[in-house]
Design a protein around this motif. Structure first.
Motif, PDB file in Angstrom:
ATOM      1  N   ARG A 166       2.294   1.684  -3.440  1.00 22.44           N
ATOM      2  CA  ARG A 166       1.274   2.185  -4.364  1.00 22.44           C
ATOM      3  C   ARG A 166       1.018   3.670  -4.144  1.00 22.44           C
ATOM      4  O   ARG A 166       0.852   4.433  -5.107  1.00 22.44           O
ATOM      5  CB  ARG A 166      -0.017   1.389  -4.184  1.00 22.44           C
ATOM      6  CG  ARG A 166       0.053  -0.043  -4.671  1.00 22.44           C
ATOM      7  CD  ARG A 166      -1.232  -0.773  -4.481  1.00 22.44           C
ATOM      8  NE  ARG A 166      -2.314  -0.161  -5.246  1.00 22.44           N
ATOM      9  CZ  ARG A 166      -3.572  -0.588  -5.209  1.00 22.44           C
ATOM     10  NH1 ARG A 166      -3.907  -1.619  -4.460  1.00 22.44           N
ATOM     11  NH2 ARG A 166      -4.490   0.011  -5.927  1.00 22.44           N
ATOM     12  N   ARG A 167       0.987   4.090  -2.882  1.00 23.38           N
ATOM     13  CA  ARG A 167       0.786   5.519  -2.607  1.00 23.38           C
ATOM     14  C   ARG A 167       1.958   6.349  -3.141  1.00 23.38           C
ATOM     15  O   ARG A 167       1.755   7.414  -3.728  1.00 23.38           O
ATOM     16  CB  ARG A 167       0.616   5.743  -1.102  1.00 23.38           C
ATOM     17  CG  ARG A 167      -0.716   5.257  -0.550  1.00 23.38           C
ATOM     18  CD  ARG A 167      -0.943   5.810   0.853  1.00 23.38           C
ATOM     19  NE  ARG A 167       0.049   5.296   1.779  1.00 23.38           N
ATOM     20  CZ  ARG A 167      -0.106   4.221   2.521  1.00 23.38           C
ATOM     21  NH1 ARG A 167      -1.219   3.514   2.423  1.00 23.38           N
ATOM     22  NH2 ARG A 167       0.843   3.823   3.363  1.00 23.38           N
ATOM     23  N   GLU A 168       3.190   5.850  -2.926  1.00 25.50           N
ATOM     24  CA  GLU A 168       4.350   6.575  -3.425  1.00 25.50           C
ATOM     25  C   GLU A 168       4.354   6.630  -4.950  1.00 25.50           C
ATOM     26  O   GLU A 168       4.687   7.666  -5.542  1.00 25.50           O
ATOM     27  CB  GLU A 168       5.631   5.913  -2.915  1.00 25.50           C
ATOM     28  CG  GLU A 168       5.818   6.030  -1.403  1.00 25.50           C
ATOM     29  CD  GLU A 168       7.015   5.241  -0.911  1.00 25.50           C
ATOM     30  OE1 GLU A 168       7.613   4.513  -1.741  1.00 25.50           O
ATOM     31  OE2 GLU A 168       7.349   5.345   0.288  1.00 25.50           O
ATOM     32  N   ALA A 204       1.796   9.100  -6.053  1.00 23.47           N
ATOM     33  CA  ALA A 204       2.278  10.473  -5.849  1.00 23.47           C
ATOM     34  C   ALA A 204       3.314  10.853  -6.905  1.00 23.47           C
ATOM     35  O   ALA A 204       3.310  11.971  -7.427  1.00 23.47           O
ATOM     36  CB  ALA A 204       2.888  10.603  -4.446  1.00 23.47           C
ATOM     37  N   LEU A 207       0.831  -1.207   0.000  1.00 19.62           N
ATOM     38  CA  LEU A 207       0.000   0.000   0.000  1.00 19.62           C
ATOM     39  C   LEU A 207       0.867   1.259   0.000  1.00 19.62           C
ATOM     40  O   LEU A 207       0.561   2.228  -0.704  1.00 19.62           O
ATOM     41  CB  LEU A 207      -0.924  -0.012   1.222  1.00 19.62           C
ATOM     42  CG  LEU A 207      -1.999  -1.105   1.236  1.00 19.62           C
ATOM     43  CD1 LEU A 207      -2.784  -1.063   2.549  1.00 19.62           C
ATOM     44  CD2 LEU A 207      -2.943  -0.948   0.062  1.00 19.62           C
ATOM     45  N   ARG A 208       1.951   1.231   0.789  1.00 18.42           N
ATOM     46  CA  ARG A 208       2.836   2.396   0.822  1.00 18.42           C
ATOM     47  C   ARG A 208       3.502   2.613  -0.541  1.00 18.42           C
ATOM     48  O   ARG A 208       3.609   3.748  -1.020  1.00 18.42           O
ATOM     49  CB  ARG A 208       3.894   2.207   1.901  1.00 18.42           C
ATOM     50  CG  ARG A 208       4.834   3.402   2.049  1.00 18.42           C
ATOM     51  CD  ARG A 208       5.697   3.282   3.298  1.00 18.42           C
ATOM     52  NE  ARG A 208       6.480   2.058   3.316  1.00 18.42           N
ATOM     53  CZ  ARG A 208       6.205   1.005   4.071  1.00 18.42           C
ATOM     54  NH1 ARG A 208       5.153   1.025   4.877  1.00 18.42           N
ATOM     55  NH2 ARG A 208       6.955  -0.065   4.049  1.00 18.42           N
TER      56      ARG A 208
END
Length: 436
Positions: free
Chosen positions: A203-205, A208, A200-201
């Motif tokens: 994917r968020r990065e 962004a 998840l981290r």
């Protein structure tokens, strides 16, 4: 010790669920441990009831009967209080276990038939105590069971000496195995949660990063769009208004023509600005007629704005087998606008031509002029100053986005021919367009 205690906490929570008490905070109880706890509870009360019944049937009316009944009830009540005291090996919990074992020992001394209640007590001790203390308790309970069985036997029987330790060993092995399985499951679940959190981290990065790249690309695209339309129009208006100011007193008619031409350019810029707000499509294309009509209109407008200083002609060769994609038409029109702006501002030409050629697998746009020319640097855009210089880089970027090639032929005093060749193969047109 930590591994054993962690499994015990899960099983103690299962005890709480089985007896109706609220489970404490901590990991979710293991379903297998919960069922084992229920089975051990049921076995304890079944063995306790069977032992009391056997004693009452074998020894009716004895003086110790009231003590046996009272101790049996006390043992049952103490056992029920276990889950209420919590799941951790606190002093209160250890005191409860000591009193429970002591009451059972007294019962075994008075009535050896209560010895087999030791099996559920094995489970309770292993679940609460540290490993060494738990093994010591199991050994003590096993010794009491062996002594009770020998008291009940009429003679020495090796089976009575060996069976209780074997049962204790099997029970201990099963419990330790379940503890280790529970620990492995929790560790696996923790690793899975870490992997999911990492995913998840990541994917968020990634999202962004894509947003940042998209923002930068969009800024670049808008800068080229503004350069090819609004900036060029404003530059033309400035030159026309300056010319009108210089000739206002000597030749009012010429000055008014300059003003009217500047007004026409302002109208075109206003249309482009509104188109930016709408969908950033070229205004000439939005008016209908396709790329050919837009190029003809562009040539006529440039000729009119030059007021005789520059004549621009447009010629189309061939017919397209299918309508050109919107983004190809938009890019070719912007290329033509940017190239003619360079001709008007830098070339000093008196004639220029737009030639659009439709071939089977590609479309080619040629922009030529008879201006002063220059010596092009192979594969590199030509910078013309700190403020100017967006023309050729923007043209190169647009051609590159469509998988095409840009060719510049020029020499000092011999004019310039700029050729943009765009492939029409599906692979070239389905590539996602990066913002220009």
């Amino acid at each position: 010790m930590e591994r054993r205690t962690g499994a015990g906490e899960a099983e103690a929570e299962a005890d709480g669920a089985a007896t109706g008490s609220a489970p404490g905070p901590g990991p979710a109880p293991d379903p297998d441990a919960r069922w084992l706890a229920l089975l051990m509870h049921a076995a304890f009360f079944l063995l306790l009831g069977a032992s009391l019944t056997r004693f009452l049937m074998r020894h009716p009316g004895e003086a110790r009967t009231p003590w046996i009944i009272a101790l049996s009830i006390t043992l049952a009540v103490l056992y029920l209080l276990g889950p209420v005291l919590g799941s951790r090996p606190t002093p209160r919990r250890l005191t409860w276990l000591g009193v429970l074992v002591a009451v059972w020992m007294v019962l075994v001394v008075l009535a050896p038939s209560f010895a087999w209640c030791a099996v559920p007590l094995f489970y309770t001790g292993l679940r609460i105590l540290p490993p060494r203390a738990a093994l010591a308790l199991v050994a003590l309970l096993t010794a009491f069971v062996v002594a009770a069985q020998l008291r009940l036997a009429t003679g020495f029987d090796p089976n009575l000496v060996l069976a209780p330790p074997a049962v204790a060993a099997v029970a201990t092995a099963v419990f330790v195995h379940m503890q280790r399985q529970a620990v492995r499951q929790r560790e696996l679940a923790a690793r899975q949660r870490e992997l999911i959190d990492d995913l998840l981290r990541t994917r968020r990065e990634l999202a962004a990063t894509e947003r940042r790249e998209g923002t930068l690309a969009e800024r670049q695209r808008l800068s080229m769009e503004i350069h090819d339309t609004l900036a060029q129009g404003l530059s033309s208006q400035q030159m026309l208004l300056q010319a009108a100011d210089r000739t206002w007193a000597a030749d009012p008619d010429a000055a008014r023509r300059h003003v009217r031409t500047a007004t026409g350019i302002a109208e075109r810029n206003l249309a482009e600005a509104r188109r930016f707000v709408h969908d950033l499509a070229p205004a000439d294309l939005a008016e209908g007629g396709g790329l050919e009509a837009a190029l003809h209109a562009l040539a006529a407008r440039e000729t009119a704005q030059a007021q005789g200083a520059l004549t621009v002609r447009c010629h189309v060769e061939g017919t397209p087998h299918a309508p050109l994609p919107d983004r190809v038409q938009s890019a070719l029109l912007r290329i033509a606008q940017g190239a003619l702006a360079n001709v008007r501002e830098h070339a000093g030409a008196t004639a220029a031509g737009l030639t659009l050629t439709h071939l089977d697998d590609r479309v080619v746009l040629d922009i030529g002029d008879n201006g002063r020319g220059f010596t092009p640097e192979p594969g590199a855009p030509r910078a013309t100053g700190a403020v100017r210089g967006h023309g050729l880089p923007a043209i190169r970027a647009r051609v590159h986005q469509l998988g095409g090639t840009l060719t510049i032929e020029s020499a000092p005093g011999e004019g310039t021919v700029l050729s943009a060749e765009i492939p029409l193969a599906p692979t070239a047109l389905t590539t996602p367009e990066a913002p220009a």
